[in-house]
Every structure is written in C-alpha cells, then in structure tokens.
Design a protein around this motif. Structure first.
Motif, PDB file in Angstrom:
ATOM      1  N   PRO A 165      31.269  33.194  45.989  1.00 12.76           N
ATOM      2  CA  PRO A 165      32.599  32.472  46.500  1.00 12.76           C
ATOM      3  C   PRO A 165      33.059  33.107  47.557  1.00 12.76           C
ATOM      4  CG  PRO A 165      32.243  33.143  43.994  1.00 12.76           C
ATOM      5  CD  PRO A 165      31.236  33.706  44.550  1.00 12.76           C
ATOM      6  N   GLU A 167      35.988  32.912  48.227  1.00 10.93           N
ATOM      7  CA  GLU A 167      37.389  33.550  47.749  1.00 10.93           C
ATOM      8  C   GLU A 167      37.167  35.182  47.371  1.00 10.93           C
ATOM      9  OE1 GLU A 167      36.140  30.859  46.626  1.00 10.93           O
ATOM     10  OE2 GLU A 167      37.779  29.375  46.202  1.00 10.93           O
ATOM     11  N   GLN A 168      35.855  35.418  46.957  1.00  9.02           N
ATOM     12  CA  GLN A 168      35.664  37.108  46.679  1.00  9.02           C
ATOM     13  C   GLN A 168      35.765  37.893  47.857  1.00  9.02           C
ATOM     14  OE1 GLN A 168      32.401  38.454  44.405  1.00  9.02           O
ATOM     15  NE2 GLN A 168      32.903  36.868  42.831  1.00  9.02           N
ATOM     16  N   LYS A 171      39.165  37.905  49.016  1.00  9.03           N
ATOM     17  CA  LYS A 171      40.060  38.863  48.234  1.00  9.03           C
ATOM     18  C   LYS A 171      39.760  40.283  48.853  1.00  9.03           C
ATOM     19  CE  LYS A 171      42.655  39.936  44.601  1.00  9.03           C
ATOM     20  NZ  LYS A 171      43.672  39.418  43.865  1.00  9.03           N
ATOM     21  N   THR A 174      41.750  41.317  51.722  1.00  6.30           N
ATOM     22  CA  THR A 174      43.164  41.463  51.432  1.00  6.30           C
ATOM     23  C   THR A 174      43.216  42.859  50.660  1.00  6.30           C
ATOM     24  OG1 THR A 174      43.231  40.178  49.275  1.00  6.30           O
ATOM     25  CG2 THR A 174      43.479  38.806  51.517  1.00  6.30           C
ATOM     26  N   LEU A 175      42.322  43.341  50.054  1.00  7.19           N
ATOM     27  CA  LEU A 175      42.381  44.657  49.576  1.00  7.19           C
ATOM     28  C   LEU A 175      42.206  45.786  50.540  1.00  7.19           C
ATOM     29  CD1 LEU A 175      40.910  43.627  45.936  1.00  7.19           C
ATOM     30  CD2 LEU A 175      43.295  43.728  46.727  1.00  7.19           C
ATOM     31  N   VAL A 186      31.127  44.823  47.022  1.00  5.33           N
ATOM     32  CA  VAL A 186      31.123  43.524  46.563  1.00  5.33           C
ATOM     33  C   VAL A 186      29.717  42.864  46.516  1.00  5.33           C
ATOM     34  CG1 VAL A 186      32.210  41.482  46.856  1.00  5.33           C
ATOM     35  CG2 VAL A 186      33.557  43.318  47.286  1.00  5.33           C
ATOM     36  N   GLN A 190      26.096  42.685  43.339  1.00  6.69           N
ATOM     37  CA  GLN A 190      26.154  41.405  42.805  1.00  6.69           C
ATOM     38  C   GLN A 190      24.678  40.744  43.224  1.00  6.69           C
ATOM     39  OE1 GLN A 190      29.317  38.678  42.265  1.00  6.69           O
ATOM     40  NE2 GLN A 190      30.453  39.968  43.738  1.00  6.69           N
ATOM     41  N   TRP A 266      26.803  42.463  33.002  1.00  9.21           N
ATOM     42  CA  TRP A 266      27.754  41.339  33.341  1.00  9.21           C
ATOM     43  C   TRP A 266      27.105  40.175  33.747  1.00  9.21           C
ATOM     44  CZ3 TRP A 266      27.042  40.168  38.204  1.00  9.21           C
ATOM     45  CH2 TRP A 266      26.377  41.206  39.271  1.00  9.21           C
ATOM     46  N   ASN A 270      26.809  36.282  31.786  1.00  7.11           N
ATOM     47  CA  ASN A 270      27.016  35.075  32.539  1.00  7.11           C
ATOM     48  C   ASN A 270      25.835  34.019  32.382  1.00  7.11           C
ATOM     49  OD1 ASN A 270      29.367  35.575  33.830  1.00  7.11           O
ATOM     50  ND2 ASN A 270      28.922  35.876  35.635  1.00  7.11           N
TER      51      ASN A 270
ATOM     52  N   GLY B  76      48.497  39.766  50.223  1.00  2.00           N
ATOM     53  CA  GLY B  76      47.649  39.714  49.171  1.00  2.00           C
ATOM     54  C   GLY B  76      47.405  38.369  48.557  1.00  2.00           C
ATOM     55  N   ILE B  77      46.431  37.855  48.004  1.00  2.00           N
ATOM     56  CA  ILE B  77      46.020  36.598  47.541  1.00  2.00           C
ATOM     57  C   ILE B  77      45.495  36.376  46.144  1.00  2.00           C
ATOM     58  CG2 ILE B  77      43.606  36.791  48.627  1.00  2.00           C
ATOM     59  CD1 ILE B  77      45.465  33.448  48.470  1.00  2.00           C
ATOM     60  N   VAL B  78      45.959  35.359  45.506  1.00  2.00           N
ATOM     61  CA  VAL B  78      45.421  35.193  44.243  1.00  2.00           C
ATOM     62  C   VAL B  78      45.210  33.772  44.284  1.00  2.00           C
ATOM     63  CG1 VAL B  78      46.193  34.652  41.603  1.00  2.00           C
ATOM     64  CG2 VAL B  78      47.050  36.756  42.962  1.00  2.00           C
ATOM     65  N   PHE B  79      43.773  33.291  44.203  1.00  2.00           N
ATOM     66  CA  PHE B  79      43.305  32.060  44.117  1.00  2.00           C
ATOM     67  C   PHE B  79      43.301  31.459  42.962  1.00  2.00           C
ATOM     68  CE2 PHE B  79      40.773  34.035  47.803  1.00  2.00           C
ATOM     69  CZ  PHE B  79      41.321  32.989  48.768  1.00  2.00           C
ATOM     70  N   LYS B  81      40.610  30.362  41.249  1.00  2.00           N
ATOM     71  CA  LYS B  81      39.712  31.215  40.450  1.00  2.00           C
ATOM     72  C   LYS B  81      38.827  31.789  41.496  1.00  2.00           C
ATOM     73  CE  LYS B  81      36.901  26.754  40.203  1.00  2.00           C
ATOM     74  NZ  LYS B  81      36.186  26.070  39.529  1.00  2.00           N
ATOM     75  N   TYR B  82      37.747  32.596  40.944  1.00  2.00           N
ATOM     76  CA  TYR B  82      36.828  33.563  41.753  1.00  2.00           C
ATOM     77  C   TYR B  82      37.709  34.545  42.399  1.00  2.00           C
ATOM     78  CZ  TYR B  82      33.819  29.576  41.353  1.00  2.00           C
ATOM     79  OH  TYR B  82      32.901  28.637  40.759  1.00  2.00           O
ATOM     80  N   SER B  83      38.865  35.165  41.943  1.00  2.00           N
ATOM     81  CA  SER B  83      39.485  36.189  42.602  1.00  2.00           C
ATOM     82  C   SER B  83      39.151  37.498  42.083  1.00  2.00           C
ATOM     83  CB  SER B  83      41.232  35.890  42.226  1.00  2.00           C
ATOM     84  OG  SER B  83      41.769  35.118  43.217  1.00  2.00           O
ATOM     85  N   VAL B  84      38.544  37.732  41.128  1.00  2.00           N
ATOM     86  CA  VAL B  84      38.163  38.972  40.519  1.00  2.00           C
ATOM     87  C   VAL B  84      36.671  39.254  40.709  1.00  2.00           C
ATOM     88  CG1 VAL B  84      39.943  39.003  39.005  1.00  2.00           C
ATOM     89  CG2 VAL B  84      37.877  37.945  38.279  1.00  2.00           C
ATOM     90  N   PHE B  85      36.186  40.449  40.739  1.00  2.00           N
ATOM     91  CA  PHE B  85      34.743  40.668  41.060  1.00  2.00           C
ATOM     92  C   PHE B  85      34.102  40.780  39.585  1.00  2.00           C
ATOM     93  CE2 PHE B  85      37.244  42.910  44.429  1.00  2.00           C
ATOM     94  CZ  PHE B  85      36.725  41.936  45.432  1.00  2.00           C
ATOM     95  N   PRO B  86      32.998  39.765  39.550  1.00  2.00           N
ATOM     96  CA  PRO B  86      32.486  39.650  38.053  1.00  2.00           C
ATOM     97  C   PRO B  86      31.590  41.156  37.638  1.00  2.00           C
ATOM     98  CG  PRO B  86      31.200  38.435  39.618  1.00  2.00           C
ATOM     99  CD  PRO B  86      32.707  38.952  40.355  1.00  2.00           C
ATOM    100  N   ALA B  97      40.829  48.531  44.755  1.00  2.00           N
ATOM    101  CA  ALA B  97      41.696  48.117  45.874  1.00  2.00           C
ATOM    102  C   ALA B  97      42.072  49.595  46.661  1.00  2.00           C
ATOM    103  CB  ALA B  97      43.037  47.516  45.355  1.00  2.00           C
ATOM    104  N   ALA B 150      43.730  39.227  38.533  1.00  2.00           N
ATOM    105  CA  ALA B 150      43.800  39.108  40.014  1.00  2.00           C
ATOM    106  C   ALA B 150      45.261  39.817  40.749  1.00  2.00           C
ATOM    107  CB  ALA B 150      43.582  37.829  40.342  1.00  2.00           C
ATOM    108  N   ILE B 151      46.176  39.389  39.646  1.00  2.00           N
ATOM    109  CA  ILE B 151      47.686  39.750  40.208  1.00  2.00           C
ATOM    110  C   ILE B 151      47.824  41.480  40.267  1.00  2.00           C
ATOM    111  CG2 ILE B 151      50.297  39.677  39.514  1.00  2.00           C
ATOM    112  CD1 ILE B 151      49.558  37.000  38.305  1.00  2.00           C
ATOM    113  N   GLN B 153      45.262  43.228  40.940  1.00  2.00           N
ATOM    114  CA  GLN B 153      44.650  43.980  42.071  1.00  2.00           C
ATOM    115  C   GLN B 153      45.501  43.623  43.433  1.00  2.00           C
ATOM    116  OE1 GLN B 153      41.311  41.027  41.998  1.00  2.00           O
ATOM    117  NE2 GLN B 153      39.879  42.671  41.962  1.00  2.00           N
ATOM    118  N   ALA B 154      46.131  42.532  43.680  1.00  2.00           N
ATOM    119  CA  ALA B 154      46.855  42.329  44.588  1.00  2.00           C
ATOM    120  C   ALA B 154      47.880  43.227  44.646  1.00  2.00           C
ATOM    121  CB  ALA B 154      47.506  41.034  44.753  1.00  2.00           C
TER     122      ALA B 154
END
Lengths: 274, 256
Positions: A165, A167-168, A171, A174-175, A186, A190, A266, A270, B76-79, B81-86, B97, B150-151, B153-154
């Motif tokens: 995604p 978004e990842q 994200k 932004t970190l 990242v 994966q 993980w 899934n 910083g961003i929170v979407f 979904k998909y905001s965290v690393f699985p 971070a 996600a929050i 993290q940001a």
C-alpha cells in the motif's frame, strides 16, 4: 442429504482418500508388471520391484569398481549443486532488481522493459548459445537455470513491491525514512516471504531446465543418468531416479515453506486469515 | 504571520478543476476538521498538506517555509488503514520512527541508543493505551488498536502538523467515541496542529476547534468540472460548548 460441495471429510477419511490413488497406482503397476514379465521375463518396460531394488542397490549402495564412487549420490550432489546455485543466484537477482524496479520509478523505466523482454525469450531456445559461449561445464547449466527463472522472479518481486500500500511508504517518509531506509526496513522484510514463495514456484521450472541441460551435455547428474540409461531402456533405473527427483523437489519445497513460516509468522497468519 | 498560510491555492487534474482560490490561515494549536461531499477535494487538500500532491497554482507556507514537495517528518499522517507496518510488532512499529533518524545507514539501533528509543516508544504506547499489546503484530490488533498504534508512531516525530485522513471511518461507533477522546486529549496535551478529513459532519463538529466545509460556490451544469470547490464555511468551534447550536449548524451545512 447435504449438497456434495458442503460435505467435508473427517480427518481419517481425508488421509485415506489422499493415500488411495497412490495405493491404486501401486497395485495397478504391480499386476501389470507381473503380467508382462510372466509373458516375457526379459521385458524392459515395467520392471518388477525386485529389479528396481537391485538397480537402486547397484547405483546407490555399491561402489563403482572403476572409480570407487557411488553413482547415485554423485549424480544427486551434482544436480543439487547446480540447482541450488542457479535458484540462489536467481532469487538474489530477483530480489535486487525487483526491489529497484518496484520502488524507484527511474529504475523501472530503465529496466522493466528489458526484464519483460528477456522473460519472454524461451530459455531452451538459447541453450545452444549458452553451450557455445560458456562451454559444456557447470556454468552453462547454471546459466540456463538463471535465465529461465530469474526474469520471472524479477517481475514477480516487482509486482509485489508495487502492491504494497502506498500509505505505508508515505507513512515511512513522514517518520523520516530515506529511500534506502524504506527499502531496508519497510520493503525488504515484507517481500522476503514472497521471495520464498516465488522460489517455491520457480523450483519446477528450475528442475526442468536443469534436466534438459544435463540431458544434452554433462558427465554426471540425475538428468544425465536418466537420458544415458534410456539407450538401454533401463526403466529399472529411470523409475527410481524420477521418484527421487520428485522427492527432492518436494523436500526443497517443504523446507522453503517451513523456513518462511518460522521466519515470517506475521505473513502466514495474514494468509490463513484470508 | 500565521503558522500555516495557504496562498491562492488551485488544484486541477487536466481539465478537471478540483479546488480553486483557497486563501486560508491556520494558527499553531488549531484543530481543523474538513468536511464535504465525496469528491469535493478535501482529501486532495490533505494530500497537498502532506506533500503527496502539489498545488497547480499558489503555495502553502508552513512555519515560514514553503512546504516541501514530498512527504517528510514535518508532517505526521494517520490514514484510514494501512498506516502501520504489518511485519513489525507494536513496539517495533513505534521504535522504527526514531531508528529511521538515528541509524541512517543500518536502519537498526543497538545497545544504549536502542534503549533510549525503546523507553520513548513505550511512553507513547502507554499514552495511546497499547501497553498490554507491545509484543503483538498488527494483524492481532483490532481496527481501533491499529489506529492507536498509527497515532503513537506519528507522535514519535513530534510533527509540526498532524494529518488525519478519515482516521476513524472504518471503526465501530463505540470505539470511535473512545478514539475521539484519545485524539482530543493528545491534541491538548501535545499542543498539536491537526487537520482531519472526515465524512462524518458530526465528528467534525465534535472534535475540531475549527470546521471547514468544502463545496463548490459556482456550478455550471453543462461543465461540472469547470469550477472547483472552495471552503464555503469556516466556523470556529469553541470546544464542545455550543452543543445546542450543533444541530442547527448540522442542518444548515447538510442542506447545502
């Protein structure tokens, strides 16, 4: 009465059903071979298990008188060596090129058309080129496996990277991550489990190319032996070799799957959740 | 000079004009809720603040500097979904971070610097109420817990601006109100400047200190894409005091 699509076998029944075809094939072979041999004791086509056993004993557990080696194990190690090097280099190439072309648009523009083009070249068609340019040694055989499997893995890895995604990736930026760190922390972790499943899928093709190359030019190897004894119609050697190759392929597949489950819990949770 | 100044921003995709003539100023510590019909450009605007999209015309100035044209640690961003690393546990997800900035080559930290990061991460994990789940992977968490993560993290990067893109859109109503409280507390405690896109007008009213409604002022039925949306309402909300006015305002806004 339930609809048949809703009937699930119990565990013992499932085990029985999965074994059944093997047992049937075994007995069909046994009777067919017995009948043919009763008619003509010199029949080569369907050797008895006795004959197969003595062939295995001769190749695997008896020293070759001239060289003092065990042919079967020599063939096995030669083939395994080639396929492991081939698949290993292929997956490394697949990982690096796939990651680059998947993540970096500049690399994608530069490399993607070439990879697509190369992946469409039938590897067997350029086998003569490989033999001519790399000689008849190990290199040509390993190269055939690489040329046959690497482009597919590159494309596979590229598509997996692109399916992550967006978004990842944002994200991570932004970190404070750089392109390098996004790749390393990242993307790489994966796509590693996906690389392992890609390797599993490529194993079939890798064996195909290995045996083809060995059939044409080799001094040892499982494929070489099969094609060598074909001249004498030695089915008693061919059958166990084929089963052994299948077993090796299964074992490699199994090991890759287990490694993936162990290393990437993980990813597999899934999978089962879907 | 305001903290964030939006100077005559236009955004179009080819012939399709999405936003036009945006002139807005936001002070530090404001919580701006952005609402509007779908396709009105509120998410496009958020993406411009994020650096994912660039204005076609005009500029956005953050803290005296024009926004960088790619995402960075300022925002910083929170979407949704998909905001965290699985592939990382809760703790690793938050630690990463700071590892990004501390270990620019290896990407991993060791020893004492790792310990410092870990302690900081644990504080933020506690702030969002995820302490019992530090060792879990995201797929073992509920949707609400993933958003909390996600929050956290940001927050690690103390961003100048926190952007929320329909962060609670996928959550159950009960969990959503918990999350409202959480984000409200975090906003007050950390003196954050927050922009939130939501399709839930009520959420926008409840949560923000300021509400922007995106809508088209001019509309040509023959050419629906000829004009873009603007911020048609810019309402200051004195936090949760004017609940009676709330319903009136909702009616007024949604009748548009």
């Amino acid at each position: 009465m339930k609809k048949i699509m809703n009937i699930k076998p119990t565990k013992p029944l499932a085990a029985f059903l999965s074994l059944l075809p093997f047992v049937i094939i075994f007995f069909v072979y046994l009777t067919a071979s017995g009948e043919r041999l009763a008619e003509n004791p010199n029949d080569k086509l369907l050797p008895s298990f006795q004959q197969i056993y003595s062939a295995i004993d001769r190749l695997a557990f008896t020293e070759n008188k001239r060289t003092g080696e065990y042919l079967f194990w020599q063939d096995t190690s030669a083939s395994l060596y080639r396929i492991c090097i081939g698949i290993g280099i292929s997956s490394l190439l697949g990982l690096i090129v796939g990651l680059l072309t998947g993540l970096i648009p500049l690399a994608r523009s530069g490399l993607s058309p070439l990879v697509t083009f190369v992946s469409l070249v039938p590897p067997m068609a350029i086998l003569p080129i490989l033999f001519i340019s790399f000689g008849l040694g190990e290199l040509a055989k390993v190269m055939l496996i690489i040329i046959g499997t690497a482009p597919v893995m590159m494309r596979d890895m590229q598509s997996h990277v692109r399916q992550l995604p967006a978004e990842q990736l944002i994200k991570a930026q932004t970190l404070g991550a750089s392109t390098w760190l996004v790749s390393l922390r990242v993307i790489l972790p994966q796509i590693l489990p996906r690389l392992l499943s890609s390797m599993r899928l490529s194993l079939g093709a890798a064996w195909l190319f290995l045996i083809a190359a060995e059939a044409i030019a080799a001094q040892e190897g499982l494929g070489y032996r099969i094609f060598l004894v074909r001249r004498y119609m030695s089915m008693d050697v061919i059958f166990p070799y084929v089963i052994w190759i299948t077993l090796l392929a299964f074992l490699m597949d199994y090991l890759l799957r287990k490694t993936s489950e162990k290393a990437f819990p993980w990813y597999h949770s899934n999978e089962s959740g879907k | 000079m305001s903290f964030i100044t939006i100077n005559n921003v236009w955004k179009s995709y080819g012939d399709n004009l999405v936003l036009e003539r945006l002139n807005l100023e936001v002070e530090q510590g404001e919580f701006v809720s952005m609402v509007g019909a779908s396709g009105c450009g509120k998410s496009t605007f958020l993406n411009m603040l994020l650096g994912r999209e660039q204005p076609t015309k005009g500029s956005i100035v953050l803290d005296g500097e024009t926004l960088k044209d790619e995402p960075d640690a300022d925002r910083g961003i929170v979407f949704q979904k998909y905001s965290v690393f699985p592939h990382l546990t809760v703790l690793q997800n938050v630690m990463i971070a700071d590892e990004f900035s501390k270990a620019k080559v290896l990407g991993w930290t060791f020893g004492s610097s790792k310990k410092v990061i870990k302690e900081k991460a644990l504080e933020f994990i506690e702030a969002v109420g995820l302490t019992p789940a530090v060792k879990k992977y995201p797929h073992e968490l509920s949707g609400g817990m993933q958003q909390r993560l996600a929050i956290a993290q940001a927050l690690m990067k103390s961003p100048k601006v926190l952007l929320l893109d329909e962060p609670f859109g996928a959550l159950d109503p009960g969990i959503r109100s918990d999350m409202h409280e959480l984000i409200h507390d975090i906003w007050q405690k950390n003196k954050l400047t927050i922009f939130m896109v939501t399709h839930d007008i009520k959420e926008g009213f409840e949560l923000g200190s300021r509400l922007w409604v995106f809508d088209k002022v001019r509309n040509d039925p023959q050419a629906p894409n000829a004009y873009g949306a603007q911020v048609t309402f810019d309402l200051p909300l004195s936090a949760r005091a004017n609940k009676e006015d709330l319903n009136k305002m909702i009616e007024k806004v949604s009748s548009n």
